[in-house]
Every structure is written in C-alpha cells, then in structure tokens.
Design an enzyme around this catalytic site. Sequence first.
Site, mmCIF file in Angstrom:
data_model
loop_
_atom_site.group_PDB
_atom_site.id
_atom_site.type_symbol
_atom_site.label_atom_id
_atom_site.label_comp_id
_atom_site.label_asym_id
_atom_site.label_seq_id
_atom_site.Cartn_x
_atom_site.Cartn_y
_atom_site.Cartn_z
ATOM 1 N N SER A 1 3.365 -2.206 10.315
ATOM 2 C CA SER A 1 4.801 -2.275 10.587
ATOM 3 C C SER A 1 5.417 -3.632 10.241
ATOM 4 O O SER A 1 6.307 -4.123 10.951
ATOM 5 C CB SER A 1 5.094 -1.899 12.039
ATOM 6 N N HIS B 1 -9.604 1.070 4.695
ATOM 7 C CA HIS B 1 -8.340 1.268 5.403
ATOM 8 C C HIS B 1 -8.599 2.214 6.586
ATOM 9 O O HIS B 1 -9.411 3.132 6.477
ATOM 10 C CB HIS B 1 -7.278 1.864 4.467
ATOM 11 N N GLY C 1 2.415 2.234 10.808
ATOM 12 C CA GLY C 1 3.376 3.327 10.685
ATOM 13 C C GLY C 1 4.049 3.700 12.000
ATOM 14 O O GLY C 1 4.697 4.735 12.097
ATOM 15 N N GLU D 1 -7.082 4.636 7.669
ATOM 16 C CA GLU D 1 -6.885 6.064 7.368
ATOM 17 C C GLU D 1 -8.106 6.637 6.652
ATOM 18 O O GLU D 1 -8.431 7.820 6.806
ATOM 19 C CB GLU D 1 -5.592 6.243 6.550
ATOM 20 N N LYS E 1 0.173 4.217 -0.187
ATOM 21 C CA LYS E 1 -0.447 5.410 0.403
ATOM 22 C C LYS E 1 -0.175 6.616 -0.521
ATOM 23 O O LYS E 1 -0.082 6.434 -1.733
ATOM 24 C CB LYS E 1 0.046 5.619 1.836
ATOM 25 N N ASN F 1 0.874 -1.168 0.000
ATOM 26 C CA ASN F 1 0.000 0.000 0.000
ATOM 27 C C ASN F 1 0.911 1.218 0.000
ATOM 28 O O ASN F 1 1.487 1.566 1.023
ATOM 29 C CB ASN F 1 -0.902 -0.021 1.242
ATOM 30 N N GLU G 1 -5.505 -4.956 10.289
ATOM 31 C CA GLU G 1 -4.484 -3.943 10.534
ATOM 32 C C GLU G 1 -4.792 -3.222 11.840
ATOM 33 O O GLU G 1 -5.608 -2.280 11.858
ATOM 34 C CB GLU G 1 -4.468 -2.911 9.394
HETATM 35 P P1 13P Z 1 3.016 0.350 7.683
HETATM 36 O O1 13P Z 1 3.514 -0.951 7.099
HETATM 37 O O2 13P Z 1 3.773 1.531 7.214
HETATM 38 O O3 13P Z 1 2.871 0.257 9.175
HETATM 39 O O4 13P Z 1 1.517 0.560 7.108
HETATM 40 C C1 13P Z 1 0.619 -0.474 7.194
HETATM 41 C C2 13P Z 1 -0.584 -0.143 6.401
HETATM 42 O O5 13P Z 1 -1.346 0.737 6.746
HETATM 43 C C3 13P Z 1 -0.801 -0.870 5.143
HETATM 44 O O6 13P Z 1 -2.069 -0.642 4.635
#
Ligand code: 13P
Length: 249
Positions: free
Chosen positions: A213, A92, A170, A94, A11, A9, A164
């Site tokens: 992560s 997601h 993150g 976010e 982002k 992803n 997740e």
């Molecule tokens: P990270 O791997 O940067 O923690 O992000 C995970 C994520 O949100 C994947 O969709």
Amino acid sequence: MRQKLVIGNWKMHGSLAANAALLDGIKAAPARARLAVCAPFPYLAQCQATLAGTAIGWGAQDVSTEVRGAFTGEVAAPMLAEFGCAYVLVGHSERRSYHGETDATVATKALRALESGLTPVVCVGETLAQREAGETEAVVGRQLAAVVEALSIDQLGKIVLAYEPVWAIGTGKTATSEQAQAVHAYLRGQLASGSAAASADVAARMPILYGGSVKPDNAAELFSMSDIDGGLIGGASLKAEDFLAIGNA
Ligand code: 13P
C-alpha cells in the site's frame, strides 16, 4: 550511499494498449529514484521494445526453479534474460500462499536468477496473525536465512530484498514508517551477522525495499527512513502519475 530503487509490480494486470500508455507516461518524466517495472510474462517483449535505451529497467514476477525441460507452464531464467530483464521477483507472498512456494523454493529461484545475470528481488513478510503473535522477526528471519544459506556471499551481494507485510498488501493499510524501519533494520542486522567477513559490507550495500500500500502520499515518509531504500509498488504502479510521484518521493 544506497541509491533509491522503486519497482512496480503489475501483478496480473495490463493489456498491450494499457501498458503502452503506462510505459509512455513513465518514460516521459525523469524520476529521482531508479525505476523498474515487473510485468506479466507475455508483456516482457513489449517492455523491452519500449524501455530499451531508457534508464527504466524491467523484469518478471516469477521464475522457474528449473533451467529447461518438461515443466509445462514454467518460464526459465535464461528466457527472461533473452528479453532483457534486469529483475525478477521471487517469493512474493501471493506466490508463497497461492502456489505453495516454500522458503527453499524461493532460495532456488533466487539462485537461478543470479545464474542468468538477473537481480532477484527476494520478498519476505509476515501475515497479520504472525505479527499479532509477535512472530514477525522469526518469520522474516527464517525466510531470509533460506536465501542466505543457498547463495555465496558474492551472490548475496547482488540481490535486492523486499519487505512486504502480507497484511499491508492491497489493503490500503500501510505499515507505519517506524514499523517498516524496525523490520528493515532487523533484516540488515541479520545479513551483517553472517560468519563471512564480507557480511557487514553486503548488509550495508543491500537495497531493502518496502512494499504494501505504498502511495504518493505516504512514500516520502517511508523512504526517509534510514534502512528503507525504496519501494515495491502494486496498485499505484499502474498509474504513470502515481508511480512517478512515488519515484520522486
Ligand atoms: P500494493 O501496493 O497494491 O499494496 O501491492 C504491494 C505488492 O504486493 C507489491 O509487490
């Protein structure tokens, strides 16, 4: 036996030049898992041009609940299909937290994706406060139930689920493999408990990815758990070497 699947992803990262280098790097080496990348909308054409004919899939990070019309700024599932997308992330954390997406919105997005032949990667996960309050199963169970209710058993058999935990995204703080496995097993159990006779079969076949992560040095342990079928990778998917290492973990 469920094949391992590792999805990057990106982002809101990337540029034409950076993506070209990243995609060339990913294409250059084989991976044991099936790989895919979810890119920002403007780069889907670049993914299509670069990855068509390879074993690597691509997709988007969101899709509209609507199919067409006066919805400024939205992107519809049939448009994603035109750019060869195999996957689209829905729900997601976010999107849920910054854009107010509800469980019902997420379920509708999953349905729209399926109607256009895309595989929705349905994301669920609890916040730290919810985990500390002992609400993890209630939260992810509710998020999953909304999708189960909106889809036929046949459609449910075509989705990918991603767990997740919001506190692990993150932050560099990964769920332990035992913590993640426990939630994955719970989710699979919820899928199997549906009333239709096909539920157990759908549950057994459903890929359930872990995200939060995931890095080259923790992927193998996470992916060795019986109900963890791969990963949804944020930061580490932006470096070809790390993404491939995870795909080989
Ligand atoms: P990270 O791997 O940067 O923690 O992000 C995970 C994520 O949100 C994947 O969709």
